[in-house]
Design an enzyme around this catalytic site. Structure first.
Site, mmCIF file in Angstrom:
data_model
loop_
_atom_site.group_PDB
_atom_site.id
_atom_site.type_symbol
_atom_site.label_atom_id
_atom_site.label_comp_id
_atom_site.label_asym_id
_atom_site.label_seq_id
_atom_site.Cartn_x
_atom_site.Cartn_y
_atom_site.Cartn_z
ATOM 1 N N GLU A 176 0.837 -1.215 0.000
ATOM 2 C CA GLU A 176 0.000 0.000 0.000
ATOM 3 C C GLU A 176 0.868 1.261 0.000
ATOM 4 O O GLU A 176 1.185 1.804 1.051
ATOM 5 C CB GLU A 176 -0.939 0.035 1.211
ATOM 6 N N LYS A 213 -2.571 -1.998 -3.059
ATOM 7 C CA LYS A 213 -3.616 -1.118 -2.532
ATOM 8 C C LYS A 213 -3.176 0.317 -2.779
ATOM 9 O O LYS A 213 -2.157 0.762 -2.243
ATOM 10 C CB LYS A 213 -3.860 -1.364 -1.041
#
Length: 297
Positions: A176, A213
């Site tokens: 992420e 992500k």
């Protein structure tokens, strides 16, 4: 079990619920839920109230496998129980929802336009414990503020180094690198991030897969090529501070991308709601996010 989770995460319709607020973000999450800081006096009290909220969410009828693929948990939540079962066990065996663990320990101060992760002490032991409890994968967050090629290269390098350790424990890493929605160079930072992610993905060996992500991009379908990369199991989007309707509108323009929302999922829930109102409010949010994840413009 892991093979079934893997197949679900790669191809099933739905989205990921991010229920991983940790120490720094917990007071704000509780306040939004209607619990002021005066209601608790230490971390144990704070996290107990947070667990009560999370337990109410994951046991609600609307929180089901028909819309929810997975739930990202904070470490303390992973170690808690719901209805007499460990939370990961309850999610998978009772609800059919894949458990994922947040493993990062927060961020360093900004340098070169980015914020690297702090060292993750005890990572090997944490990963072993997660695997023992039936967790499928992990999530770790870095932050990009400026379109700095060297800074972006540094955070992607850190993420991929840790991802290899995670894969070594049989877990799926969710990488992420969040580009801040308030970044003054958001589009440029996202373009640089795509290039750096592509380079690192191309260097992965067969059998080492990751999920990504990312922030919903300024340019629709910017990450569509990465979603098709052979080393990428799935691309998911964080809401990043966008209000739910705005986040869903933006998400629906991006093919091959599903939601992994936190605030956009939970913001309308209140501790004072009766169970019927709570579930109806949660169901409305879930349905809107599900549509944006599965019905594309």
């Amino acid at each position: 079990m892991i093979a079934e989770m893997d197949a679900r995460m790669r191809s099933a319709e739905g989205f990921i619920a991010a229920l991983d607020q940790s120490g720094g973000s917990t007071p704000g999450a509780l306040a939004a839920y209607g619990i002021p800081q005066t209601a608790y006096h230490d971390d144990d009290g704070m996290f107990a109230l947070m667990h009560d909220m999370r337990a109410r969410v994951i046991t609600a009828p609307a929180f089901s496998r028909t819309r929810i693929l997975a739930a990202i948990l904070f470490e303390r939540t992973m170690e808690e129980t719901v209805l007499g079962q460990p939370v990961p066990t309850y999610l998978w065996r009772t609800r059919g929802i894949v458990p994922v663990l947040k493993v990062d320990k927060g961020l360093l101060a900004e340098s070169d336009g980015v914020r690297l992760m702090k060292p993750i002490t005890g990572l090997e032991d944490l990963l072993a414990r997660a695997a023992e409890l039936g967790v499928f994968g992990t999530k770790m967050r870095s932050v990009v503020n400026l379109a700095s090629p060297s800074g972006i290269s540094a955070i992607v390098k850190q993420q991929f180094e840790l991802a290899r350790t995670i894969v070594g424990h049989g877990l799926m890493p969710i990488i992420e690198p969040e580009v801040l929605v308030a970044s003054p160079q958001k589009a440029g930072a996202e373009a640089a991030l795509v290039a750096e992610l592509t380079r690192n993905l191309d260097e992965l060996t067969d059998g080492v897969d990751v999920m990504l992500k990312v922030t919903i991009p300024e340019t629709p379908d910017l990450y569509a090529g990465l979603a098709a990369h052979p080393r990428v199991a799935r691309v998911v989007a964080l809401s990043g501070g966008y209000e739910r309707t705005d986040a869903c509108t933006r998400l629906a323009r991006n093919h091959g991308m599903i939601a992994s929302f936190s605030r956009a999922l939970l913001d309308d829930l209140r501790v004072s709601m009766d169970d019927a109102t709570f579930d109806a409010t949660l169901a409305e949010a879930i349905d809107e996010i599900y549509r944006a994840s599965t019905v594309k413009e």
